[in-house]
Design a protein around this motif. Structure first.
Motif, PDB file in Angstrom:
ATOM      1  N   PHE A  36       0.884  -1.026   0.303  1.00 12.52           N
ATOM      2  CA  PHE A  36       0.295  -0.572  -0.055  1.00 12.52           C
ATOM      3  C   PHE A  36       1.189   0.964   0.435  1.00 12.52           C
ATOM      4  O   PHE A  36       0.416   2.375  -0.425  1.00 12.52           O
ATOM      5  N   ILE A  37       1.787   1.250   0.625  1.00 13.52           N
ATOM      6  CA  ILE A  37       2.493   2.120   0.978  1.00 13.52           C
ATOM      7  C   ILE A  37       3.162   2.868  -1.054  1.00 13.52           C
ATOM      8  O   ILE A  37       3.540   3.900  -1.156  1.00 13.52           O
ATOM      9  N   TYR A  38       3.728   1.767  -1.978  1.00  8.82           N
ATOM     10  CA  TYR A  38       3.530   1.620  -2.871  1.00  8.82           C
ATOM     11  C   TYR A  38       2.643   2.773  -3.732  1.00  8.82           C
ATOM     12  O   TYR A  38       2.378   3.890  -4.145  1.00  8.82           O
ATOM     13  N   GLY A  39       1.293   2.356  -3.615  1.00  7.66           N
ATOM     14  CA  GLY A  39      -0.430   3.273  -3.989  1.00  7.66           C
ATOM     15  C   GLY A  39       0.192   4.292  -3.637  1.00  7.66           C
ATOM     16  O   GLY A  39      -0.935   5.300  -4.304  1.00  7.66           O
ATOM     17  N   PHE A  64       0.759   4.873 -11.427  1.00  9.44           N
ATOM     18  CA  PHE A  64      -0.239   4.008 -11.371  1.00  9.44           C
ATOM     19  C   PHE A  64      -0.952   3.426 -12.308  1.00  9.44           C
ATOM     20  O   PHE A  64      -0.924   2.003 -11.873  1.00  9.44           O
ATOM     21  N   ALA A  65      -0.116   3.671 -13.901  1.00 14.85           N
ATOM     22  CA  ALA A  65       0.747   2.130 -14.815  1.00 14.85           C
ATOM     23  C   ALA A  65       1.426   1.775 -13.911  1.00 14.85           C
ATOM     24  O   ALA A  65       1.609   0.246 -14.345  1.00 14.85           O
ATOM     25  N   ALA A 269      -6.923   4.093  -3.060  1.00 13.62           N
ATOM     26  CA  ALA A 269      -5.383   5.421  -4.009  1.00 13.62           C
ATOM     27  C   ALA A 269      -5.816   6.641  -4.686  1.00 13.62           C
ATOM     28  O   ALA A 269      -5.251   7.447  -4.358  1.00 13.62           O
ATOM     29  N   TYR A 270      -6.610   5.712  -5.188  1.00 13.85           N
ATOM     30  CA  TYR A 270      -7.075   6.710  -6.333  1.00 13.85           C
ATOM     31  C   TYR A 270      -8.339   8.346  -5.362  1.00 13.85           C
ATOM     32  O   TYR A 270      -7.575   9.568  -5.956  1.00 13.85           O
ATOM     33  N   THR A 271      -8.707   8.108  -4.627  1.00 13.27           N
ATOM     34  CA  THR A 271      -9.477   9.299  -4.132  1.00 13.27           C
ATOM     35  C   THR A 271      -8.550   9.935  -3.664  1.00 13.27           C
ATOM     36  O   THR A 271      -9.213  11.322  -3.202  1.00 13.27           O
ATOM     37  N   LEU A 272      -7.373   9.941  -2.750  1.00 10.67           N
ATOM     38  CA  LEU A 272      -6.217  10.175  -1.955  1.00 10.67           C
ATOM     39  C   LEU A 272      -5.572  11.152  -3.004  1.00 10.67           C
ATOM     40  O   LEU A 272      -5.669  12.374  -2.818  1.00 10.67           O
ATOM     41  N   VAL A 396      -7.579   3.200 -14.801  1.00  7.13           N
ATOM     42  CA  VAL A 396      -9.133   3.579 -15.467  1.00  7.13           C
ATOM     43  C   VAL A 396      -9.981   4.740 -14.882  1.00  7.13           C
ATOM     44  O   VAL A 396     -10.306   5.808 -15.595  1.00  7.13           O
ATOM     45  N   ALA A 397      -9.607   5.299 -13.810  1.00  9.33           N
ATOM     46  CA  ALA A 397     -10.242   6.303 -12.909  1.00  9.33           C
ATOM     47  C   ALA A 397      -9.394   6.940 -13.103  1.00  9.33           C
ATOM     48  O   ALA A 397     -10.161   8.464 -13.350  1.00  9.33           O
ATOM     49  N   THR A 398      -8.953   7.997 -13.804  1.00  7.36           N
ATOM     50  CA  THR A 398      -7.523   8.549 -13.459  1.00  7.36           C
ATOM     51  C   THR A 398      -7.936   8.300 -15.207  1.00  7.36           C
ATOM     52  O   THR A 398      -7.901   9.747 -16.172  1.00  7.36           O
ATOM     53  N   ALA A 399      -7.880   7.519 -15.856  1.00 10.17           N
ATOM     54  CA  ALA A 399      -8.100   8.271 -17.717  1.00 10.17           C
ATOM     55  C   ALA A 399      -9.290   8.071 -17.615  1.00 10.17           C
ATOM     56  O   ALA A 399      -9.598   9.349 -18.842  1.00 10.17           O
TER      57      ALA A 399
END
Length: 477
Positions: A36-39, A64-65, A269-272, A396-399
């Motif tokens: 998770f720290i990577y995310g 994220f890729a 990850a993404y919401t952060l 996908v969310a970022t895109a």
């Protein structure tokens, strides 16, 4: 000839249950902390540190890729460690997976950035992320099986929740370390070099986890299966055996996990990234909100698993899946208010439903396969769901957000995968050839004696799960 998947009679007095459960939770929490720290770093700092030639949005997408690369490696780790876990033992693979993860995570903490070694920085980052994926790919099934296969009668769901709780436990630990580091150093120092501290701290945590796991006894069910293998030929390639006779179970099990894993990683990850870069919410506020929600996730994972021992895996899992569909629909509408109470509500609601779909999963997946194939089978299902879910969800969310800077496409995506997983779960637990808890998969056949043994053990497992003869005698999976 295929073996009839059964769950052998549970031990009435498992040896050192606290040590088993402690090792399952602590070791898994440490390993997922690394993951998770990577995310979090991908969401907060990896863009400018490793992809400075890109725009901020493109840098986040590139980060994220690389995050997704770990998911691509997870099935390979699951296959390799699943093979040896079914032939050599659960314990040895758990120690190996933790060591592999620790080496990769420490390596990331020592990795020079783009400004120092140029293009080799992102290349090495991707390589180390791949190694992380190999480690975590073999982790889940081994930790789950050590817990479930030590469980006394009627407690498989609850015992299986301890490695499951290690996931939100690792997220909590990662958030605490990131929060303390960023607050203690300040934004500039954290972005420059402070982000390395959580990665380097992993070496200490890994050492603790390895010591704890080394003291745990081998799974009693695996030991019994290995003894039986001395009298009859054991499968040389467990993964081939699983795919030959229980491919449908693997696909459906993976499908049930897609939504939990995808929504979970968007939640983590993404919401952060979205909250800090788009909505302007402070980093510490977002980390704190995710921390609170992760604690709720941990608690509801244990609660959902315990309920599955009383009410049945199917009932609890289906209820959680319907709730997850609702959470997927309201997550971003609530987050987009940029109101701290509304963002917290969105995250907590999501966390509750993640817990109720994640808690019963360990026992459900374990009960699909026989002991001599269980590491390979459960690992394949889990990692398939992970690569199709969390492996691509943040990217996908970022895109999708990049299309017109709106979150409604993300909401449609999350609702779609939640619906897909709900359908997979319904089919898996309503198929024409298996009662819940028996593990008798589609296409799985056996000799008459083996079939009788499987039916008896399956009836016991079904009764333990709350779907036995008195509750629903013909409940189909």
């Amino acid at each position: 000839m295929a073996r009839t998947p059964t769950v052998p009679p549970a031990r009435k007095s498992p040896p050192n249950p606290r040590r088993v459960l402690g090792a399952s939770f602590i070791g898994t929490a440490v390993e997922w902390y690394d993951y998770f720290i990577y995310g979090m770093a991908a969401a907060l700092v990896f863009g400018p540190q490793f992809f400075p030639q890109f725009s901020p949005a493109a840098g986040t997408l590139a980060s994220f890729a690389t995050y997704s690369v770990g998911f691509a490696a997870r099935p390979l780790g699951g296959i390799v460690m699943g093979h040896f876990g079914d032939r050599v033992g659960r314990k040895s693979m758990l120690v190996l997976s933790l060591a592999v993860m620790g080496l990769a995570t420490t390596g990331i903490g020592l990795l020079p950035t783009y400004s120092t070694i140029g293009v080799w920085a992102p290349v090495l980052l991707v390589l180390l992320r791949f190694v992380q994926g190999l480690g975590v790919g073999g982790e889940w099934s081994g930790a789950v099986l050590m817990a479930v296969e030590h469980a006394p009668a009627g407690r498989r769901g609850f015992y299986g929740s301890f490695p499951q709780m290690g996931v939100p436990g690792g997220l909590i630990l990662a958030n605490l370390v990131f929060l303390a580091t960023s607050q203690g150093l300040g934004a500039e120092a954290f972005a420059d070099w402070g982000w390395r501290i959580p990665f380097l701290a992993s070496s200490v945590l890994i050492a603790v986890g390895l010591v704890i796991r080394a003291k745990v006894e081998e799974s009693p069910e695996f030991t019994a299966a290995r003894q039986a293998a001395l009298e009859q030929k054991a499968p040389r390639l467990p993964v081939v055996e699983v795919l030959r006779h229980q491919w449908r179970d693997v696909l459906l099990a993976g499908g049930t996990f897609v939504a939990n894993n995808a929504i979970g990683y968007v939640f983590m990850a993404y919401t952060l990234s979205y909250g800090t870069t788009v909505l302007g919410i402070s980093r510490n506020t977002m980390l704190t909100l995710i921390l609170v929600a992760a604690a709720v996730w941990l608690a509801t994972t244990a609660w959902g698993a315990a309920l599955s021992d009383r009410l049945g895996r199917r009932r609890v899992f289906l209820a959680g899946s319907v709730g997850l569909l609702v959470a997927a629909a309201v997550l971003f509408p609530l987050v987009d208010t940029a109101s701290t109470p509304m963002v917290l509500l969105a995250l907590v609601l999501t966390a509750v439903m993640l817990g109720f779909t994640y808690g019963p999963q360990a026992a459900l997946f374990s009960e699909l396969f026989p002991a001599e194939l269980r590491y390979s089978g459960s690992s394949l299902g889990y990692q398939l769901g992970a690569i199709l879910g969390g492996g691509i969800a943040p990217t996908v969310a970022t895109a999708l957000y990049g299309i017109d800077q709106e979150t409604w496409p993300i909401t449609l995506y999350l609702v779609a995968i939640a619906s897909f997983s709900l359908c997979c779960l319904f089919v898996l637990t309503r198929g024409p050839q298996r009662a819940v808890g028996t593990g008798v998969g589609a296409g799985a056949t056996g000799a008459a004696g083996a079939g009788a043994t499987g039916a008896a053990a399956g009836a016991e497992a079904a009764a333990e799960a709350g779907d036995g003869p008195e509750a629903r005698p013909t409940l189909q999976v």
